[in-house]
Design an enzyme around this catalytic site. Structure first.
Site, short mmCIF file in Angstrom:
data_model
loop_
_atom_site.label_atom_id
_atom_site.label_comp_id
_atom_site.label_asym_id
_atom_site.label_seq_id
_atom_site.Cartn_x
_atom_site.Cartn_y
_atom_site.Cartn_z
N ASP A 62 -2.26 9.31 -19.64
CA ASP A 62 -3.39 10.18 -19.99
C ASP A 62 -4.39 9.43 -20.87
O ASP A 62 -5.61 9.54 -20.67
CB ASP A 62 -2.90 11.42 -20.74
CG ASP A 62 -2.15 12.40 -19.84
OD1 ASP A 62 -2.19 12.21 -18.60
OD2 ASP A 62 -1.52 13.33 -20.38
N GLU A 76 -6.43 6.94 -18.77
CA GLU A 76 -7.51 7.61 -18.04
C GLU A 76 -8.65 8.01 -18.98
O GLU A 76 -9.83 7.89 -18.62
CB GLU A 76 -6.96 8.84 -17.32
CG GLU A 76 -6.08 8.51 -16.13
CD GLU A 76 -5.54 9.74 -15.43
OE1 GLU A 76 -5.35 9.68 -14.20
OE2 GLU A 76 -5.31 10.77 -16.10
N GLU A 113 -9.96 12.40 -20.33
CA GLU A 113 -8.93 12.13 -19.32
C GLU A 113 -9.36 12.69 -17.97
O GLU A 113 -9.22 12.03 -16.93
CB GLU A 113 -7.61 12.76 -19.75
CG GLU A 113 -6.49 12.65 -18.72
CD GLU A 113 -5.41 13.69 -18.95
OE1 GLU A 113 -4.69 13.99 -17.98
OE2 GLU A 113 -5.30 14.22 -20.07
N ASP A 118 -10.06 10.18 -14.83
CA ASP A 118 -9.29 10.31 -13.59
C ASP A 118 -10.20 10.18 -12.38
O ASP A 118 -9.89 9.46 -11.42
CB ASP A 118 -8.58 11.67 -13.59
CG ASP A 118 -7.85 11.94 -12.29
OD1 ASP A 118 -6.88 11.23 -11.99
OD2 ASP A 118 -8.26 12.86 -11.56
#
EC number: 3.1.26.3
Length: 243
Positions: free
Chosen positions: A132, A135, A59, A63
């Site tokens: 989450d 990502e 994650e 991101d």
């Protein structure tokens, strides 16, 4: 839970994931990466697995990859927008509600591996959990196949929503209108709140767009911001038709 139960869940996930990637038109190399991307910490805890086998590290990576991808898209798409506007647009595209839309649209939320307790308490529909996982999936896709494939995925799953204004506030009409006015050298844009009516719990705001000293469009909304957005949308459409 038993090792057999874990094996059944994992095998079921892998079959569903393979089907999903085929539907999306993508291949993959390392299934373990994607399994980790969809493994919530509650799933890892239920089976006493290594605490680093959940998706939080992916994650973190996803991101950053997502921000880079969206930044490049906006940089190319809006050559006349200043850094501040681009930053605001990017923030809205990669925010939690938007990521949930992307994930749900292609059914990635259904792929998440959850612990029994998390599943019972509605974790599968929890926005933060879904965003989450999305990502983390981007992070896994990047590690498995590189940035070019992430870009192709974004072209199919993310950018169309932005271009069609399907995400509230993503390509906001005030920004879009401001950019158009700037390109056409039509002067400065301002907004005036001209009416506020209704009870406190159900207010209705009306705003107007002023261009070159003339009110050219109005918009109504439940907030001042929404009324300005609607006014900008109306003004933008009017000027595009006149052109």
């Amino acid at each position: 839970m038993s090792k057999q139960k874990k094996s059944e869940i994992v095998n079921r996930f892998r079959k569903r994931f393979d089907t999903k990637m085929t539907e999306l038109g993508f291949t993959y190399q390392n299934i373990d990466l994607y399994q980790q991307a969809f493994s919530h910490s509650s799933f890892i805890n239920d089976f006493n697995m290594n605490r680093l086998d959940h998706n939080e590290r992916l994650e973190f990576l996803g991101d950053a990859v997502l921000e880079l991808t969206v930044s490049r898209y906006l940089f190319d798409k809006h050559p006349n927008l200043p850094e501040g506007n681009l930053t605001k647009m990017r923030a809205t595209i990669v925010c939690e509600p938007s990521l949930v839309i992307f994930a749900n649209k292609i059914g990635l939320n259904e792929m998440i591996l959850l612990g029994k307790g998390e599943e019972k308490t509605g974790g599968r529909t929890r926005p933060s959990l879904i965003s989450d996982a999305f990502e983390a999936f981007i992070g896994a896709l990047y590690l498995d196949q590189g940035l070019d494939i992430v870009w192709k995925f974004a072209e199919k799953v993310i950018f169309p929503h932005v271009e069609q204004n399907e995400l509230l506030g993503v390509v906001d009409f005030k920004t879009q209108f401001q950019e158009y006015v700037h390109q056409q050298n039509k002067g400065d844009v301002t907004y005036n709140l001209i009416k506020e009516e209704g009870p406190a719990h159900h207010r209705l705001f009306t705003s107007e767009v002023i261009l070159q000293g003339e009110a050219i469009a109005e918009g109504k909304g439940k907030t001042k911001k929404e009324s300005e957005q609607r006014a900008a949308k109306s003004a933008y459409k009017q000027l595009k038709q006149i052109k």
